[in-house]
Design a protein around this motif. Structure first.
Motif, mmCIF file in Angstrom:
data_model
loop_
_atom_site.group_PDB
_atom_site.id
_atom_site.type_symbol
_atom_site.label_atom_id
_atom_site.label_comp_id
_atom_site.label_asym_id
_atom_site.label_seq_id
_atom_site.Cartn_x
_atom_site.Cartn_y
_atom_site.Cartn_z
ATOM 1 N N ASP A 1 0.943 -1.169 -0.018
ATOM 2 C CA ASP A 1 -0.020 -0.107 -0.153
ATOM 3 C C ASP A 1 0.969 1.332 -0.111
ATOM 4 O O ASP A 1 1.895 1.293 0.776
ATOM 5 C CB ASP A 1 -0.948 -0.041 1.225
ATOM 6 C CG ASP A 1 -2.116 -0.962 1.263
ATOM 7 O OD1 ASP A 1 -2.683 -1.181 0.054
ATOM 8 O OD2 ASP A 1 -2.570 -1.513 2.224
ATOM 9 N N LEU A 2 0.567 2.211 -0.890
ATOM 10 C CA LEU A 2 1.445 3.365 -0.809
ATOM 11 C C LEU A 2 0.418 4.758 -0.728
ATOM 12 O O LEU A 2 -0.484 4.772 -1.475
ATOM 13 C CB LEU A 2 2.038 3.604 -2.075
ATOM 14 C CG LEU A 2 2.971 4.883 -2.314
ATOM 15 C CD1 LEU A 2 4.067 4.825 -1.371
ATOM 16 C CD2 LEU A 2 3.713 4.605 -3.703
ATOM 17 N N LEU B 1 13.667 -3.074 -10.807
ATOM 18 C CA LEU B 1 12.357 -2.811 -10.938
ATOM 19 C C LEU B 1 12.369 -1.496 -11.931
ATOM 20 O O LEU B 1 12.819 -0.386 -11.409
ATOM 21 C CB LEU B 1 11.713 -2.310 -9.450
ATOM 22 C CG LEU B 1 10.393 -1.998 -9.513
ATOM 23 C CD1 LEU B 1 9.543 -2.830 -9.920
ATOM 24 C CD2 LEU B 1 10.063 -1.237 -8.036
ATOM 25 N N ALA B 2 11.779 -1.553 -12.846
ATOM 26 C CA ALA B 2 11.313 -0.392 -13.965
ATOM 27 C C ALA B 2 9.925 0.069 -13.782
ATOM 28 O O ALA B 2 9.289 -1.072 -13.776
ATOM 29 C CB ALA B 2 11.944 -0.849 -15.336
ATOM 30 N N PHE B 3 9.579 1.047 -13.319
ATOM 31 C CA PHE B 3 8.448 1.675 -13.506
ATOM 32 C C PHE B 3 8.189 3.005 -14.206
ATOM 33 O O PHE B 3 8.947 3.711 -14.230
ATOM 34 C CB PHE B 3 7.959 1.757 -11.959
ATOM 35 C CG PHE B 3 8.592 2.858 -11.101
ATOM 36 C CD1 PHE B 3 8.270 4.006 -11.159
ATOM 37 C CD2 PHE B 3 9.995 2.800 -10.725
ATOM 38 C CE1 PHE B 3 8.475 5.004 -10.461
ATOM 39 C CE2 PHE B 3 10.399 3.659 -9.839
ATOM 40 C CZ PHE B 3 9.959 5.083 -9.746
ATOM 41 N N ALA B 4 6.917 3.181 -14.322
ATOM 42 C CA ALA B 4 6.431 4.495 -14.878
ATOM 43 C C ALA B 4 5.311 4.948 -14.064
ATOM 44 O O ALA B 4 4.561 4.104 -13.358
ATOM 45 C CB ALA B 4 6.002 4.655 -16.348
ATOM 46 N N ASP B 5 4.862 5.982 -13.795
ATOM 47 C CA ASP B 5 3.678 6.456 -13.107
ATOM 48 C C ASP B 5 3.170 7.830 -13.591
ATOM 49 O O ASP B 5 3.422 8.226 -14.657
ATOM 50 C CB ASP B 5 4.207 6.903 -11.487
ATOM 51 C CG ASP B 5 5.454 7.779 -11.589
ATOM 52 O OD1 ASP B 5 4.988 9.036 -11.425
ATOM 53 O OD2 ASP B 5 6.366 7.649 -11.730
ATOM 54 N N ALA B 6 2.416 8.499 -12.982
ATOM 55 C CA ALA B 6 1.628 9.727 -13.414
ATOM 56 C C ALA B 6 2.336 10.734 -13.510
ATOM 57 O O ALA B 6 2.118 11.672 -14.484
ATOM 58 C CB ALA B 6 0.345 10.055 -12.700
ATOM 59 N N THR B 7 3.729 10.832 -13.100
ATOM 60 C CA THR B 7 4.728 11.915 -13.262
ATOM 61 C C THR B 7 5.633 11.659 -14.576
ATOM 62 O O THR B 7 6.084 12.787 -15.130
ATOM 63 C CB THR B 7 5.702 12.306 -12.184
ATOM 64 O OG1 THR B 7 6.634 10.993 -12.056
ATOM 65 C CG2 THR B 7 5.013 12.281 -10.805
ATOM 66 N N SER B 8 5.509 10.468 -15.021
ATOM 67 C CA SER B 8 6.204 10.309 -16.339
ATOM 68 C C SER B 8 5.874 10.958 -17.652
ATOM 69 O O SER B 8 4.706 11.209 -17.759
ATOM 70 C CB SER B 8 6.321 8.817 -16.639
ATOM 71 O OG SER B 8 6.723 7.841 -15.667
ATOM 72 N N GLY B 9 6.847 11.741 -18.246
ATOM 73 C CA GLY B 9 6.595 12.645 -19.353
ATOM 74 C C GLY B 9 6.268 13.980 -18.687
ATOM 75 O O GLY B 9 6.130 14.986 -19.628
ATOM 76 N N GLU C 1 -0.684 4.006 -11.942
ATOM 77 C CA GLU C 1 -1.752 5.284 -12.174
ATOM 78 C C GLU C 1 -1.416 6.464 -11.188
ATOM 79 O O GLU C 1 -1.856 7.325 -11.603
ATOM 80 C CB GLU C 1 -2.965 4.780 -12.055
ATOM 81 C CG GLU C 1 -3.422 3.553 -13.070
ATOM 82 C CD GLU C 1 -5.023 3.258 -13.140
ATOM 83 O OE1 GLU C 1 -5.644 3.694 -12.133
ATOM 84 O OE2 GLU C 1 -5.426 2.396 -13.926
ATOM 85 N N ILE C 2 -0.810 6.029 -10.139
ATOM 86 C CA ILE C 2 -0.501 6.965 -8.958
ATOM 87 C C ILE C 2 0.570 7.855 -9.380
ATOM 88 O O ILE C 2 1.425 7.473 -10.238
ATOM 89 C CB ILE C 2 -0.412 6.640 -7.641
ATOM 90 C CG1 ILE C 2 0.741 5.645 -7.403
ATOM 91 C CG2 ILE C 2 -1.914 5.912 -7.262
ATOM 92 C CD1 ILE C 2 0.751 5.396 -6.018
#
Length: 208
Positions: A111-112, A135-143, A193-194
């Protein structure tokens, strides 16, 4: 030194730093902030001065600082590791169209900030130490604030069925600094998504 060897060297350095960071972990807030700042300083010095840095001579000369979010302990969490039943090889696409092989190892459940998350934890196909993960991730800040191709964390298992994740240590792939480098893209399972407002911001974002 080849690009592949450079990347392996850097990953090894990051993993060793992560191990030291984990072993010296404590609940003291000031000590925690100092450790994160120390890791960020090491990253800056590598990019600025190391011969294996992805930055050109011109970029090194112009680099005055890296851009990070404020350190937020809420982004340092503990995740449950749920083993992938059939640990198949995953061919992760690279930014240049090539592929790189990883093992689908576990799903991380945590949980975050009140939001349940599930991410895919990968292990390099050639990894010798089976407690090291990628761990490679993208999120709502990406771009936006952060690099559009996502960010990375090198993790080391520190529990029987659990692992520590500190998004304050999230860093940019080499291709965020230099498009001549090929970098793995986050798998679809890790498109969050967060907004992960922690760790390194995009190199192209204007510095204060």
């Amino acid at each position: 030194m080849s690009t592949k060897n450079i990347l392996l060297t850097v990953v090894a350095l990051v993993v060793m730093a992560a191990v030291a960071y984990t072993l010296t972990s404590s609940d003291d807030p000031d000590a925690y902030l100092e450790r994160v700042e120390s890791e960020r300083d090491k990253q800056f010095k590598f990019l600025k001065y190391n011969e294996d840095s992805p930055l050109s001579k011109e970029q090194k000369a112009a680099l005055g600082n890296l851009s990070f979010y404020e350190i937020d302990p809420a982004f340092k969490i503990r995740a449950k590791m749920v083993a992938v039943e059939d640990r198949k090889v995953m061919e992760l696409p690279m930014t240049d169209g090539s592929i790189e092989k990883y093992i689908k190892h576990s799903y991380l459940e945590f949980d975050l900030k009140g939001s349940p998350q599930k991410l895919l934890l990968l292990q390099s196909f050639n990894e010798v130490d089976k407690r090291n993960f990628f761990l490679a991730f993208a999120d709502a800040t990406s771009g936006g604030d952060t690099y559009g191709g996502g960010r990375y964390l090198n993790l080391r298992q520190d529990g029987k069925n659990s692992i520590s994740i500190d998004f304050n240590l999230a860093y940019n792939p080499y291709c965020a600094y230099n498009p001549d480098f090929a970098c793995p893209l986050p798998p679809k399972e890790n498109l969050m998504e967060i907004a992960i407002e922690a760790g390194e911001k995009d190199y192209s974002v204007k510095k204060d």
